[in-house]
Design an enzyme around this catalytic site. Structure first.
Site, PDB file in Angstrom:
ATOM      1  N   ASP A  10     -26.880  -9.098 -11.800  1.00  0.00           N
ATOM      2  CA  ASP A  10     -26.326  -9.870 -10.687  1.00  0.00           C
ATOM      3  C   ASP A  10     -25.861 -11.230 -11.234  1.00  0.00           C
ATOM      4  O   ASP A  10     -26.572 -11.859 -12.033  1.00  0.00           O
ATOM      5  CB  ASP A  10     -27.456 -10.041  -9.654  1.00  0.00           C
ATOM      6  CG  ASP A  10     -27.016 -10.679  -8.360  1.00  0.00           C
ATOM      7  OD1 ASP A  10     -25.841 -10.518  -7.986  1.00  0.00           O
ATOM      8  OD2 ASP A  10     -27.869 -11.322  -7.707  1.00  0.00           O
TER       9      ASP A  10
ATOM     10  N   HIS B 136     -22.981 -10.856  -0.497  1.00  0.00           N
ATOM     11  CA  HIS B 136     -24.079 -11.609  -1.115  1.00  0.00           C
ATOM     12  C   HIS B 136     -24.774 -12.430  -0.026  1.00  0.00           C
ATOM     13  O   HIS B 136     -24.239 -12.617   1.060  1.00  0.00           O
ATOM     14  CB  HIS B 136     -23.530 -12.546  -2.203  1.00  0.00           C
ATOM     15  CG  HIS B 136     -23.226 -11.829  -3.476  1.00  0.00           C
ATOM     16  ND1 HIS B 136     -23.876 -12.084  -4.653  1.00  0.00           N
ATOM     17  CD2 HIS B 136     -22.349 -10.836  -3.746  1.00  0.00           C
ATOM     18  CE1 HIS B 136     -23.411 -11.294  -5.599  1.00  0.00           C
ATOM     19  NE2 HIS B 136     -22.472 -10.522  -5.069  1.00  0.00           N
TER      20      HIS B 136
ATOM     21  N   HIS C 200     -26.037 -18.048  -0.229  1.00  0.00           N
ATOM     22  CA  HIS C 200     -27.292 -17.623  -0.861  1.00  0.00           C
ATOM     23  C   HIS C 200     -28.454 -18.471  -0.349  1.00  0.00           C
ATOM     24  O   HIS C 200     -28.269 -19.626   0.012  1.00  0.00           O
ATOM     25  CB  HIS C 200     -27.218 -17.821  -2.384  1.00  0.00           C
ATOM     26  CG  HIS C 200     -26.287 -16.876  -3.061  1.00  0.00           C
ATOM     27  ND1 HIS C 200     -25.186 -17.306  -3.759  1.00  0.00           N
ATOM     28  CD2 HIS C 200     -26.291 -15.536  -3.174  1.00  0.00           C
ATOM     29  CE1 HIS C 200     -24.556 -16.257  -4.267  1.00  0.00           C
ATOM     30  NE2 HIS C 200     -25.205 -15.175  -3.923  1.00  0.00           N
TER      31      HIS C 200
HETATM   32  P1  13P Z   1     -30.250 -14.154  -0.696  1.00  0.00           P
HETATM   33  O1  13P Z   1     -31.265 -14.810  -1.572  1.00  0.00           O
HETATM   34  O2  13P Z   1     -29.656 -15.084   0.300  1.00  0.00           O
HETATM   35  O3  13P Z   1     -30.763 -12.904  -0.090  1.00  0.00           O
HETATM   36  O4  13P Z   1     -29.015 -13.763  -1.640  1.00  0.00           O
HETATM   37  C1  13P Z   1     -29.168 -12.770  -2.603  1.00  0.00           C
HETATM   38  C2  13P Z   1     -27.940 -12.627  -3.405  1.00  0.00           C
HETATM   39  O5  13P Z   1     -26.842 -12.678  -2.911  1.00  0.00           O
HETATM   40  C3  13P Z   1     -28.103 -12.342  -4.832  1.00  0.00           C
HETATM   41  O6  13P Z   1     -26.892 -12.237  -5.477  1.00  0.00           O
END
Ligand code: 13P
Length: 287
Positions: free
Chosen positions: A81, A202, A174
């Site tokens: 990721d 995301h 995020h």
């Molecule tokens: P969150 O931490 O907001 O769930 O986001 C996860 C994410 O998009 C990781 O790439």
């Protein structure tokens, strides 16, 4: 069973549901996530972001992810990721990840195209799939001036790079939301109409049920969830410690596995990926 990103997202794209991509930082996270996926017969993506390497080094996590995927009775994709460079993506490919995300979203458009294209060229030679991002998904509380994915640019970006999945910016952030976000579903619909490939959301933690449903019915096939898992664990540990604060030894490992399973179960149901997996390990006496 270990599978690639395009393999795991193909059915989701055709039948309008999303596969959860869960950032797992520990053995307990991985065990809870896989248990949830197997119980619900759901495909699942285990992923690790480059910013998480200091807490969970990729070289140490890769064997754990891969072993869990190979032993699992449901399809599991092992995904990098937010890879920040070609070099990180190549490290993940060499470790056996079946897909990588190259995050060039902060680059000017042409540079993002060039870099994403180069990552895709190399990944494809190794049989690995690629996700890339266009537009900016910020961090909650830090960046509110996000730039949404532009529809016309998205078409050029997808065609020129040859990526397998596109991460979009439609008001998602995020981290832990202070207020529930309002996603721009109209923009998502336009991006989806203009592009055939699976789209990625995301910043899944804290999104409203309505927005999740609107997303999965309009092209979002992969939803990333990180913060919700760690917050779920924190909550359950606090509760467990409060029960018997003077106990000599409190087995927190099982608390962490259970909390991870709980959060992942909830999201699998929301994303409607339950009962989508073929039973890969044939039952002994037939079903
Ligand atoms: P969150 O931490 O907001 O769930 O986001 C996860 C994410 O998009 C990781 O790439």
């Amino acid at each position: 069973m270990l599978v690639t990103l395009s393999e795991i997202l193909k059915d989701a794209n055709e039948r309008h549901y999303a596969v959860g991509a869960f950032n797992c930082l520990s053995l307990e996270n991985v065990m809870g996530a896989i248990e949830a996926a197997e119980e619900l017969r759901s495909p699942i993506i285990l992923q690790l972001a480059e910013v998480q390497f200091p807490e969970a080094p990729m070289e140490m996590m890769a064997p754990l992810y891969l072993e869990a995927a190979k032993r699992s009775s449901v399809p599991v994709c092992v995904h990098l990721d937010h890879g920040q460079s070609l070099e990180t993506c190549v490290r993940a490919i060499r470790l056996g990840f079946t897909s990588v995300m190259f995050d060039g979203a902060s680059l000017p458009f042409e540079e993002n195209v060039d870099a994403s294209k180069e990552v895709t060229r190399i990944a494809k030679a190794a049989g690995v799939d690629v996700e890339a991002e266009l537009g900016r998904v910020g961090d909650s509380g830090v960046d509110t001036a996000d730039v949404f994915t532009d529809v016309e640019e998205s078409v050029r970006f997808v065609q020129e790079t040859g990526i397998d999945a596109l991460a979009v910016a439609i008001g998602n952030l995020h981290g832990h939301y202070v207020h529930t976000p309002q996603l721009n579903i109209q923009r998502l619909i336009e991006i989806h109409e203009a592009n055939q490939l699976p789209l990625v959301l995301h910043g899944g933690s804290g999104t409203s049920v309505e927005d999740f449903k609107a997303c999965i019915h309009n092209g979002i096939c992969k939803i990333n969830v990180a913060t919700a898992i760690q917050r779920g664990i924190m909550k359950r540990i606090n509760e467990r410690l409060a029960q018997k604060p003077d106990e000599g030894y409190i087995p927190l490992k099982q608390v962490m596995i259970d909390a991870s399973r709980e959060v992942v179960t909830e999201h699998i149901r929301l994303f409607e990926s339950d009962k989508r997996s073929p039973l890969l390990t044939p039952p002994l006496w037939g079903e």
